[in-house]
Motif scaffolding. Structure first.
Motif, PDB file in Angstrom:
ATOM      1  N   ARG A   1       0.831  -1.201   0.000  1.00  0.00           N
ATOM      2  CA  ARG A   1       0.000   0.000   0.000  1.00  0.00           C
ATOM      3  C   ARG A   1       0.868   1.255   0.000  1.00  0.00           C
ATOM      4  NH1 ARG A   1      -4.780   0.817   4.228  1.00  0.00           N
ATOM      5  NH2 ARG A   1      -6.172   1.459   2.588  1.00  0.00           N
ATOM      6  N   ALA A   2       1.914   1.251   0.805  1.00  0.00           N
ATOM      7  CA  ALA A   2       2.817   2.403   0.855  1.00  0.00           C
ATOM      8  C   ALA A   2       3.585   2.552  -0.466  1.00  0.00           C
ATOM      9  CB  ALA A   2       3.791   2.258   2.011  1.00  0.00           C
ATOM     10  N   GLN A   3       3.979   1.426  -1.072  1.00  0.00           N
ATOM     11  CA  GLN A   3       4.672   1.501  -2.356  1.00  0.00           C
ATOM     12  C   GLN A   3       3.779   2.130  -3.415  1.00  0.00           C
ATOM     13  OE1 GLN A   3       5.814  -2.610  -2.940  1.00  0.00           O
ATOM     14  NE2 GLN A   3       7.895  -2.214  -2.195  1.00  0.00           N
ATOM     15  N   PHE A   4       2.525   1.683  -3.485  1.00  0.00           N
ATOM     16  CA  PHE A   4       1.604   2.265  -4.456  1.00  0.00           C
ATOM     17  C   PHE A   4       1.252   3.706  -4.100  1.00  0.00           C
ATOM     18  CE2 PHE A   4       0.750  -2.269  -5.454  1.00  0.00           C
ATOM     19  CZ  PHE A   4       1.119  -2.213  -6.788  1.00  0.00           C
ATOM     20  N   GLY A   5       1.311   4.043  -2.809  1.00  0.00           N
ATOM     21  CA  GLY A   5       1.099   5.431  -2.393  1.00  0.00           C
ATOM     22  C   GLY A   5       2.174   6.355  -2.944  1.00  0.00           C
ATOM     23  N   TRP A   6       3.428   5.901  -2.901  1.00  0.00           N
ATOM     24  CA  TRP A   6       4.526   6.687  -3.477  1.00  0.00           C
ATOM     25  C   TRP A   6       4.336   6.866  -4.976  1.00  0.00           C
ATOM     26  CZ3 TRP A   6       7.730   9.691  -1.025  1.00  0.00           C
ATOM     27  CH2 TRP A   6       8.063   9.420   0.289  1.00  0.00           C
ATOM     28  N   ILE A   7       3.936   5.785  -5.639  1.00  0.00           N
ATOM     29  CA  ILE A   7       3.725   5.866  -7.092  1.00  0.00           C
ATOM     30  C   ILE A   7       2.580   6.841  -7.394  1.00  0.00           C
ATOM     31  CG2 ILE A   7       3.027   4.598  -9.153  1.00  0.00           C
ATOM     32  CD1 ILE A   7       4.348   2.102  -7.862  1.00  0.00           C
ATOM     33  N   GLY A   8       1.482   6.687  -6.674  1.00  0.00           N
ATOM     34  CA  GLY A   8       0.320   7.545  -6.910  1.00  0.00           C
ATOM     35  C   GLY A   8       0.604   9.017  -6.645  1.00  0.00           C
ATOM     36  N   ALA A   9       1.312   9.296  -5.569  1.00  0.00           N
ATOM     37  CA  ALA A   9       1.625  10.689  -5.242  1.00  0.00           C
ATOM     38  C   ALA A   9       2.527  11.319  -6.298  1.00  0.00           C
ATOM     39  CB  ALA A   9       2.290  10.760  -3.870  1.00  0.00           C
ATOM     40  N   SER A  10       3.485  10.545  -6.785  1.00  0.00           N
ATOM     41  CA  SER A  10       4.380  11.113  -7.797  1.00  0.00           C
ATOM     42  C   SER A  10       3.666  11.307  -9.130  1.00  0.00           C
ATOM     43  CB  SER A  10       5.622  10.239  -7.957  1.00  0.00           C
ATOM     44  OG  SER A  10       5.255   8.928  -8.339  1.00  0.00           O
ATOM     45  N   ILE A  11       2.794  10.381  -9.492  1.00  0.00           N
ATOM     46  CA  ILE A  11       2.047  10.534 -10.743  1.00  0.00           C
ATOM     47  C   ILE A  11       1.053  11.698 -10.629  1.00  0.00           C
ATOM     48  CG2 ILE A  11       0.338   9.415 -12.236  1.00  0.00           C
ATOM     49  CD1 ILE A  11       1.897   6.805 -11.834  1.00  0.00           C
ATOM     50  N   ALA A  12       0.497  11.874  -9.444  1.00  0.00           N
ATOM     51  CA  ALA A  12      -0.444  12.978  -9.243  1.00  0.00           C
ATOM     52  C   ALA A  12       0.216  14.340  -9.430  1.00  0.00           C
ATOM     53  CB  ALA A  12      -1.063  12.882  -7.854  1.00  0.00           C
ATOM     54  N   SER A  13       1.534  14.394  -9.251  1.00  0.00           N
ATOM     55  CA  SER A  13       2.218  15.682  -9.420  1.00  0.00           C
ATOM     56  C   SER A  13       2.142  16.190 -10.861  1.00  0.00           C
ATOM     57  CB  SER A  13       3.684  15.573  -8.986  1.00  0.00           C
ATOM     58  OG  SER A  13       4.412  14.765  -9.890  1.00  0.00           O
ATOM     59  N   ALA A  14       1.924  15.289 -11.819  1.00  0.00           N
ATOM     60  CA  ALA A  14       1.855  15.695 -13.232  1.00  0.00           C
ATOM     61  C   ALA A  14       0.445  16.046 -13.679  1.00  0.00           C
ATOM     62  CB  ALA A  14       2.424  14.588 -14.127  1.00  0.00           C
ATOM     63  N   VAL A  15      -0.549  15.852 -12.822  1.00  0.00           N
ATOM     64  CA  VAL A  15      -1.944  16.097 -13.223  1.00  0.00           C
ATOM     65  C   VAL A  15      -2.162  17.550 -13.665  1.00  0.00           C
ATOM     66  CG1 VAL A  15      -4.317  16.180 -12.358  1.00  0.00           C
ATOM     67  CG2 VAL A  15      -2.895  14.164 -11.952  1.00  0.00           C
ATOM     68  N   PRO A  16      -1.648  18.568 -12.949  1.00  0.00           N
ATOM     69  CA  PRO A  16      -1.872  19.949 -13.425  1.00  0.00           C
ATOM     70  C   PRO A  16      -1.290  20.175 -14.815  1.00  0.00           C
ATOM     71  CG  PRO A  16      -1.103  19.979 -11.169  1.00  0.00           C
ATOM     72  CD  PRO A  16      -0.995  18.562 -11.635  1.00  0.00           C
ATOM     73  N   ALA A  17      -0.118  19.631 -15.093  1.00  0.00           N
ATOM     74  CA  ALA A  17       0.508  19.813 -16.415  1.00  0.00           C
ATOM     75  C   ALA A  17      -0.336  19.160 -17.496  1.00  0.00           C
ATOM     76  CB  ALA A  17       1.918  19.241 -16.409  1.00  0.00           C
ATOM     77  N   ILE A  18      -0.860  17.979 -17.201  1.00  0.00           N
ATOM     78  CA  ILE A  18      -1.667  17.264 -18.186  1.00  0.00           C
ATOM     79  C   ILE A  18      -3.000  17.995 -18.417  1.00  0.00           C
ATOM     80  CG2 ILE A  18      -2.898  15.105 -18.631  1.00  0.00           C
ATOM     81  CD1 ILE A  18      -0.541  13.726 -17.101  1.00  0.00           C
ATOM     82  N   LEU A  19      -3.607  18.471 -17.335  1.00  0.00           N
ATOM     83  CA  LEU A  19      -4.881  19.187 -17.461  1.00  0.00           C
ATOM     84  C   LEU A  19      -4.724  20.509 -18.201  1.00  0.00           C
ATOM     85  CD1 LEU A  19      -6.516  18.605 -13.955  1.00  0.00           C
ATOM     86  CD2 LEU A  19      -7.066  17.486 -16.115  1.00  0.00           C
ATOM     87  N   MET A  20      -3.592  21.145 -18.034  1.00  0.00           N
ATOM     88  CA  MET A  20      -3.344  22.412 -18.736  1.00  0.00           C
ATOM     89  C   MET A  20      -2.939  22.170 -20.182  1.00  0.00           C
ATOM     90  SD  MET A  20      -4.043  24.681 -16.495  1.00  0.00           S
ATOM     91  CE  MET A  20      -3.335  26.194 -17.028  1.00  0.00           C
ATOM     92  N   GLY A  21      -2.675  20.926 -20.539  1.00  0.00           N
ATOM     93  CA  GLY A  21      -2.333  20.593 -21.923  1.00  0.00           C
ATOM     94  C   GLY A  21      -0.922  20.964 -22.313  1.00  0.00           C
ATOM     95  N   SER A  22      -0.066  21.166 -21.324  1.00  0.00           N
ATOM     96  CA  SER A  22       1.307  21.551 -21.659  1.00  0.00           C
ATOM     97  C   SER A  22       2.314  20.584 -21.075  1.00  0.00           C
ATOM     98  CB  SER A  22       1.587  22.964 -21.126  1.00  0.00           C
ATOM     99  OG  SER A  22       1.408  22.982 -19.731  1.00  0.00           O
ATOM    100  N   ALA A  23       2.015  19.302 -21.212  1.00  0.00           N
ATOM    101  CA  ALA A  23       2.914  18.286 -20.654  1.00  0.00           C
ATOM    102  C   ALA A  23       4.178  18.157 -21.465  1.00  0.00           C
ATOM    103  CB  ALA A  23       2.199  16.944 -20.568  1.00  0.00           C
ATOM    104  N   LEU A  24       4.172  18.575 -22.713  1.00  0.00           N
ATOM    105  CA  LEU A  24       5.365  18.423 -23.544  1.00  0.00           C
ATOM    106  C   LEU A  24       5.991  19.765 -23.863  1.00  0.00           C
ATOM    107  CD1 LEU A  24       4.071  15.726 -25.995  1.00  0.00           C
ATOM    108  CD2 LEU A  24       5.567  15.397 -24.042  1.00  0.00           C
TER     109      LEU A  24
END
Length: 192
Positions: A169-192
């Motif tokens: 659970r903690a391992q997947f928590g680390w993965i989820g938290a790090s992936i969540a950090s990119a959500v604003p970039a993806i939502l703004m459409g400027s990930a690249l």
């Protein structure tokens, strides 16, 4: 002249940081005051080195501090008394003791979860870093360099923390938290 004196002051602060930290860590109970003083000297050394010569100055200061750490730890290793207890034959849980199950499935799952999960998380953190740098006014080249710097650093830290956790659970928590950090970039459409 000012460049040289600033760089020398930075180097001396870096070496002093190592000496202060070593003196704190060799006590029976670590001194919080010495720890703070040592780390503060380290930060000051990097800041002075950066001020004197930018990234080159910070690199020079870091090399001198690492050299001091090598010297201090070499002296400690040579002068340390021999251990009274024989070292365990077990290699940090790599191999099971006689009669214990191998747990190959669990070990393989950990390998793939940490390897792939930390990679995905590091990529997400790099994307978030690039987006944040661009949003704060950095040009494309500087934002990309920051992202390229953040990716291996994030991968190393994520892999370390994921391996140090005791639950999936903690391992997947680390993965989820790090992936969540990119959500604003993806939502703004400027990930690249």
């Amino acid at each position: 002249m000012a460049f040289e004196s600033n760089l020398v002051a930075a180097i001396l602060a870096g070496v002093a940081a190592v000496v202060v930290l070593r003196s704190s860590w060799q006590r029976r109970k670590r001194s919080a005051i010495l720890n703070v003083a040592g780390w503060s000297l380290g930060v000051l050394a990097i800041a002075l080195g950066w001020q004197a010569a930018g990234a080159w100055g910070a690199t020079i200061v870091t090399l001198w501090a690492m050299g001091a750490a090598y010297a201090v730890l070499s002296i400690a290793a040579i002068s340390a008394p021999a251990a009274k207890v024989k070292a365990s034959n077990r290699r940090a849980g790599m191999l099971p003791e006689q009669g214990e199950p191998l747990r190959l499935g669990r070990r393989s799952a950990t390998f793939f979860i940490v390897g792939a999960g930390a990679l995905l998380g590091a990529i997400a953190i790099a994307v978030a870093t690039r987006w944040l740098a661009s949003a704060t006014g950095a040009d494309a080249a500087n934002a990309t360099v920051l992202a390229l710097f953040a990716a291996p650093l994030a991968y190393t830290l994520l892999a370390f923390f994921m391996l140090m956790t005791t639950s999936r659970r903690a391992q997947f928590g680390w993965i989820g938290a790090s992936i969540a950090s990119a959500v604003p970039a993806i939502l703004m459409g400027s990930a690249l």
